[in-house]
Design a protein around this motif. Structure first.
Motif, mmCIF file in Angstrom:
data_model
loop_
_atom_site.group_PDB
_atom_site.id
_atom_site.type_symbol
_atom_site.label_atom_id
_atom_site.label_comp_id
_atom_site.label_asym_id
_atom_site.label_seq_id
_atom_site.Cartn_x
_atom_site.Cartn_y
_atom_site.Cartn_z
ATOM 1 N N LEU A 95 -33.852 17.688 -24.226
ATOM 2 C CA LEU A 95 -33.689 17.442 -23.073
ATOM 3 C C LEU A 95 -33.362 18.282 -21.886
ATOM 4 N N LYS A 96 -32.677 19.364 -22.190
ATOM 5 C CA LYS A 96 -31.246 20.556 -21.589
ATOM 6 C C LYS A 96 -33.275 21.528 -21.461
ATOM 7 N N LEU A 97 -33.285 21.917 -22.482
ATOM 8 C CA LEU A 97 -34.286 22.996 -21.958
ATOM 9 C C LEU A 97 -35.421 22.607 -21.067
ATOM 10 N N ASN A 98 -36.083 21.508 -20.997
ATOM 11 C CA ASN A 98 -36.953 20.771 -20.200
ATOM 12 C C ASN A 98 -36.316 20.455 -18.823
ATOM 13 N N LEU A 99 -34.871 20.367 -18.439
ATOM 14 C CA LEU A 99 -34.771 20.566 -17.197
ATOM 15 C C LEU A 99 -34.037 22.209 -16.733
ATOM 16 N N ILE A 100 -33.797 22.411 -17.372
ATOM 17 C CA ILE A 100 -33.930 24.267 -17.411
ATOM 18 C C ILE A 100 -35.169 24.463 -16.587
ATOM 19 N N ARG A 101 -36.076 24.598 -17.525
ATOM 20 C CA ARG A 101 -37.985 24.776 -16.971
ATOM 21 C C ARG A 101 -37.653 24.498 -15.419
ATOM 22 N N THR A 102 -37.025 23.156 -14.898
ATOM 23 C CA THR A 102 -38.089 22.089 -13.741
ATOM 24 C C THR A 102 -37.039 23.292 -12.693
ATOM 25 N N LEU A 103 -35.867 24.677 -13.100
ATOM 26 C CA LEU A 103 -35.143 24.274 -11.988
ATOM 27 C C LEU A 103 -35.892 25.715 -11.609
ATOM 28 N N PRO A 104 -35.631 25.748 -9.579
ATOM 29 C CA PRO A 104 -36.238 26.814 -9.140
ATOM 30 C C PRO A 104 -36.047 27.804 -9.232
ATOM 31 N N HIS A 105 -36.390 28.839 -8.871
ATOM 32 C CA HIS A 105 -36.999 30.501 -9.993
ATOM 33 C C HIS A 105 -37.761 30.384 -11.211
ATOM 34 N N VAL A 106 -36.828 30.084 -12.129
ATOM 35 C CA VAL A 106 -37.042 29.594 -13.149
ATOM 36 C C VAL A 106 -38.879 29.870 -14.154
ATOM 37 N N LYS A 107 -38.916 31.357 -14.258
ATOM 38 C CA LYS A 107 -40.446 31.054 -14.887
ATOM 39 C C LYS A 107 -40.403 30.522 -16.348
ATOM 40 N N THR A 108 -39.273 30.374 -17.820
ATOM 41 C CA THR A 108 -39.691 30.212 -18.445
ATOM 42 C C THR A 108 -38.549 30.113 -19.638
ATOM 43 N N ALA A 109 -37.886 29.314 -20.358
ATOM 44 C CA ALA A 109 -36.812 29.222 -21.429
ATOM 45 C C ALA A 109 -37.180 28.842 -22.520
ATOM 46 N N ALA A 110 -36.508 29.352 -23.350
ATOM 47 C CA ALA A 110 -36.612 29.091 -25.162
ATOM 48 C C ALA A 110 -34.773 28.607 -25.753
ATOM 49 N N GLY A 111 -35.367 28.372 -26.749
ATOM 50 C CA GLY A 111 -34.228 28.305 -27.792
ATOM 51 C C GLY A 111 -34.461 29.142 -29.034
ATOM 52 N N TYR A 112 -33.292 29.452 -28.737
ATOM 53 C CA TYR A 112 -32.849 30.100 -30.277
ATOM 54 C C TYR A 112 -32.317 29.801 -31.413
ATOM 55 N N GLU A 113 -32.924 29.588 -32.780
ATOM 56 C CA GLU A 113 -31.850 29.339 -33.575
ATOM 57 C C GLU A 113 -32.173 30.006 -35.215
ATOM 58 N N ARG A 114 -31.144 30.382 -35.530
ATOM 59 C CA ARG A 114 -31.132 31.577 -36.433
ATOM 60 C C ARG A 114 -30.622 30.438 -38.171
ATOM 61 N N LEU A 115 -31.517 31.076 -38.011
ATOM 62 C CA LEU A 115 -32.018 30.296 -39.612
ATOM 63 C C LEU A 115 -31.185 31.401 -41.029
ATOM 64 N N GLY A 116 -30.706 32.042 -40.516
ATOM 65 C CA GLY A 116 -30.136 33.037 -41.276
ATOM 66 C C GLY A 116 -31.532 34.277 -42.149
ATOM 67 N N GLN A 117 -30.569 34.901 -43.182
ATOM 68 C CA GLN A 117 -31.298 35.855 -44.326
ATOM 69 C C GLN A 117 -32.188 34.923 -44.770
ATOM 70 N N PHE A 118 -33.581 35.616 -44.852
ATOM 71 C CA PHE A 118 -34.152 35.269 -46.062
ATOM 72 C C PHE A 118 -35.894 36.160 -46.551
ATOM 73 N N PRO A 119 -35.148 36.118 -48.269
ATOM 74 C CA PRO A 119 -36.268 36.916 -48.771
ATOM 75 C C PRO A 119 -37.296 37.268 -48.791
ATOM 76 N N PHE A 120 -38.334 37.938 -48.616
ATOM 77 C CA PHE A 120 -40.001 37.344 -48.919
ATOM 78 C C PHE A 120 -40.761 38.151 -49.991
ATOM 79 N N THR A 121 -41.548 38.038 -50.322
ATOM 80 C CA THR A 121 -42.780 38.595 -51.476
ATOM 81 C C THR A 121 -43.651 39.216 -50.763
ATOM 82 N N VAL A 122 -44.317 40.353 -51.103
ATOM 83 C CA VAL A 122 -45.615 40.439 -50.202
ATOM 84 C C VAL A 122 -46.758 40.843 -51.214
ATOM 85 N N ASP A 123 -48.219 41.282 -51.146
ATOM 86 C CA ASP A 123 -48.973 41.648 -51.986
ATOM 87 C C ASP A 123 -48.515 41.681 -53.447
ATOM 88 N N SER A 124 -48.058 40.405 -54.115
ATOM 89 C CA SER A 124 -47.680 40.076 -55.583
ATOM 90 C C SER A 124 -46.808 41.508 -56.287
#
Length: 438
Positions: free
Chosen positions: A83-112
């Motif tokens: 709700l607050k992010l949507n309110l911020i997006r409607t403010l004058p002179h605001v081009k865009t807004a985005a929230g960031y959530e840190r999920l931490g470190q994730f190992p990954f595998t690729v190409d078997s």
């Protein structure tokens, strides 16, 4: 006498004394060119630094902080909620807004079998280009099963099945692995009691890789954060799967959206927008203070460069005083005759002042030409020997429109002020004595 008469007499005297005129004009030209080049250097440094500052400090962005908040917790007063992010997006002179959530470190595998890891961050992927993200491969997508990698995330991919010496492994960590359009499997290990674990897997496709930072080697980049971006929808699936697989009464390790970035139309509207965001009981941070500090340092830098040029011009003005003073002794008979014929003190003074002003004007015009040659030569050297990135503007040093009139004004004023003392000396010449001595 008319002004045209003064100009004709002054120009005639300058042509008569060609060597003295050339030397004095050269001195003023060097001085005025020094001022123009010095101010241009300060202006160019300011422009380049401001450009780099806007790129790295993001002076048109506002960072918003909130307390621990789940994305769906709209009742959290101090949290960053949808709700607050949507309110911020409607403010004058605001081009865009985005929230960031840190999920931490994730190992990954690729190409078997090849493995790596990323620092996972959830955000609205479609807003990444709005915040200055540039990609060397691919682009953003609104799908939930995709991932965007920073360039350092492509470094250090290892094959766990191969046995290599330590030196070879260290060398491989500095090589970029081709991950674009490949499917990687994010892994999350859930620990239970008595050493029991459960591994969760989340397959995603790499749709974009961020552009490599310029001027930094891969060996250095491998020590930088290996950031990766996913959508909030995928983040919710990961959190729900982890919560379902975790033992009962396990503390939630995901803090929710605790940071947001707001892109404003320009830095001029940042302070106003920041105050409005703070009304939503959110903490904010900008780089406006750093920008103001750097602007003050740039003013000092311009004054230093301008002072160097002014000192050189002052030294050049001494040559005019000497030359014009010598001219009064050489022209005592002429001055005496003019007085006998009815010329008054003001006309004598004006004649010498106009003559020195013409000398200053001539030196100023030559200084403008000399300054362009100097700037052109510096840019040629920078282009030839400098390491310029592709697509960048090769003109490092430039002359702003306001500097040339300023340099010409200084040269003209140097000529006028330098001619005042000789003009007074000339006007005080005794007519009869001057004629008799000649």
């Amino acid at each position: 006498m008319k002004i045209s008469d003064y100009l004709a007499l002054g120009w005639d005297q300058l042509k008569r004394r060609k060597v003295v005129t050339a030397l004095c004009a050269a001195g003023i030209a060097i001085g005025s060119a020094s001022i123009i080049v010095a101010l241009s250097f300060g202006e160019s440094v300011t422009h380049y630094a401001a450009k780099q500052m806007n790129y790295y400090l993001k002076t048109d962005e506002i960072t918003v902080f909130g307390g621990r908040s789940e994305a769906t917790d709209s009742e959290n007063e101090n949290g960053i909620t949808p709700l607050k992010l949507n309110l911020i997006r409607t403010l004058p002179h605001v081009k865009t807004a985005a929230g960031y959530e840190r999920l931490g470190q994730f190992p990954f595998t690729v190409d078997s079998g090849k493995t790596g890891y990323v620092e996972l961050t959830a955000t609205d992927l479609m807003t990444l280009p709005d915040f200055g993200f540039m990609f060397q491969q691919g682009g953003v997508s609104d799908l939930d099963n995709v991932i965007v990698l920073s360039y350092p995330a492509t470094l250090g991919i290892r094959d766990a099945r191969s046995m290599r010496p330590a030196e070879s492994v260290d060398a491989l960590r500095s090589l970029s692995y081709p991950l674009y359009q490949k499917q990687i499997v994010l892994e999350k290990t859930i620990a239970f009691g008595k050493g029991a674990v459960k591994k969760l897997e989340f397959p995603v496709r790499v749709v974009a890789i961020e552009k490599k930072p310029e001027g930094i080697s891969d060996n250095t980049l491998r020590f930088m954060p290996k950031t990766a971006y996913i959508s909030h929808g995928l983040a919710e699936r990961i959190k729900n799967a982890v919560a379902a697989a975790s033992p009962a009464n396990t503390v939630n390790e995901f803090p929710g959206v605790t940071e947001a970035k707001v892109k404003v139309e320009s830095a001029a509207f940042v302070a106003e927008t920041e105050k409005r965001i703070q009304l939503l009981k959110l903490s904010t941070s900008t780089n406006l203070r750093q920008q103001e500090n750097m602007k003050r340092e740039f003013v000092i830098l311009k004054l230093i460069f301008g002072g160097i040029g002014a000192f050189i011009l002052f030294v050049a003005s001494i040559s005019i005083v000497v030359a014009m003073t010598m001219s009064t002794y050489q022209r005592r008979r002429q001055i005496g005759i003019m007085k006998v014929l009815g010329a008054n003190l003001k006309q004598i003074r004006n004649m010498f002042v106009v003559e020195s002003a013409l000398l200053g004007l001539l030196g100023g015009l030559l200084g403008i030409l000399l300054s362009h040659w100097v700037v052109w030569g510096i840019n040629i050297l920078v282009i030839r020997f400098g390491d310029q990135p592709p697509g960048s503007d090769p003109e490092i040093l430039f002359i702003s429109w306001w500097i040339l009139p300023l340099g010409l004004f200084f040269a003209l004023m140097t000529g006028v002020l330098s001619g005042i003392f000789p003009a007074i000396r000339a006007s005080r010449t005794d007519a009869l004595t001057a004629i008799k001595r000649e």
